[in-house]
Design an enzyme around this catalytic site. Structure first.
Site, PDB file in Angstrom:
ATOM      1  CB  CYS A   1      -0.908   0.020   1.221  1.00  0.00           C
ATOM      2  SG  CYS A   1      -1.991  -1.398   1.315  1.00  0.00           S
TER       3      CYS A   1
HETATM    4  C1  BEZ Z   1       0.596  -4.935   1.835  1.00  0.00           C
HETATM    5  O1  BEZ Z   1       0.100  -3.839   1.581  1.00  0.00           O
HETATM    6  O2  BEZ Z   1       1.783  -5.131   1.701  1.00  0.00           O
HETATM    7  C2  BEZ Z   1      -0.280  -6.093   2.270  1.00  0.00           C
HETATM    8  C3  BEZ Z   1      -1.392  -5.845   3.037  1.00  0.00           C
HETATM    9  C4  BEZ Z   1      -2.159  -6.921   3.468  1.00  0.00           C
HETATM   10  C5  BEZ Z   1      -1.810  -8.216   3.109  1.00  0.00           C
HETATM   11  C6  BEZ Z   1      -0.701  -8.431   2.304  1.00  0.00           C
HETATM   12  C7  BEZ Z   1       0.056  -7.362   1.885  1.00  0.00           C
END
Ligand code: BEZ
Length: 227
Positions: free
Chosen positions: A50
């Site tokens: 994100c």
């Molecule tokens: C991420 O943004 O890296 C992420 C968030 C939730 C689960 C897996 C990855």
């Protein structure tokens, strides 16, 4: 609209809602106003994928502005958390996030837009309540949903592709054209199947017929100026 129609289907009016965002409270339809909008969710604040995605969106801000597109993010965390995370996003990506992020800790809006993650058991908060998947809604100025996408939490999106769809939709709204596979702004377009050859001769001078149902034309607005 029939009562059983899925409210999130292409062609439906995007559900309206009130929300707290990092730029103050909004009513979604008022926020959109006469612009296009991209509403996109991401799983949670302070997560790695994100953080990279929001940096990319922040860097693309001038391209959204050129296209009259308002971008708005959403994650299932509170405002304080969003505000602290934006500092990290700006630092890590060397950008300035200028778009609002909705605080949806109670999942009210993510439930309304069917964004919650029912697949990835690592994408949960400390109480075991799902965060969101990576949803995208492109919404036009009439508040009609024009594109939906759902990506898993583990896969960062390609926001150039989302801009490409905006270009295709905006061009198709103004001209009787469609866009071929892998089309990008400036490439030839396809004459809409509903256009007769007689109409095409006027609308798209010099259009090329590959098959009677496959006719290419120069992208409207990109023809060389005539002397
Ligand atoms: C991420 O943004 O890296 C992420 C968030 C939730 C689960 C897996 C990855």
């Amino acid at each position: 609209m029939s009562p059983d129609r899925n409210p999130l289907r292409l062609g439906s009016i995007a559900p309206n809602f009130d929300a707290e965002t990092t730029q103050g409270p909004i009513k979604f339809h008022d926020f959109i106003g006469n612009s296009w909008a991209i509403l996109f969710s991401h799983p949670a604040d302070f997560t790695p994928v994100c953080t990279t995605e929001l940096g990319v969106v922040a860097r693309l801000q001038p391209k959204f502005d050129e296209r009259n597109v308002k971008v708005i993010g959403l994650s299932a965390n509170g405002l304080e958390s969003h505000e602290a995370w934006i500092k990290d996003i700006n630092e890590v990506n060397n950008v300035e996030v200028k778009f609002p992020i909705i605080a949806d800790a109670d999942r009210k809006i993510s439930t309304l837009y069917d964004m919650l993650d029912y697949q990835d058991l690592t994408n949960l908060d400390a109480k075991g309540i799902p965060f969101t998947v990576r949803s995208v809604f492109i919404i036009d100025p009439k508040k009609t949903i024009r594109l939906t996408l759902s990506y898993p939490a583990s896969t960062g999106r390609n926001f150039d592709e989302i801009l490409r769809v905006v270009d295709s939709l905006q061009l198709g709204d103004k001209n009787r054209i469609t866009t071929p596979a892998n089309w990008k702004h400036g490439d030839d377009v396809i004459v809409h199947p509903s256009v007769s050859n007689e109409e095409a001769a006027t609308l798209f001078p010099g259009f090329k017929t590959v098959k009677p149902y496959l006719r290419f034309a120069t992208q409207p607005g990109t023809q060389p100026a005539t002397a």
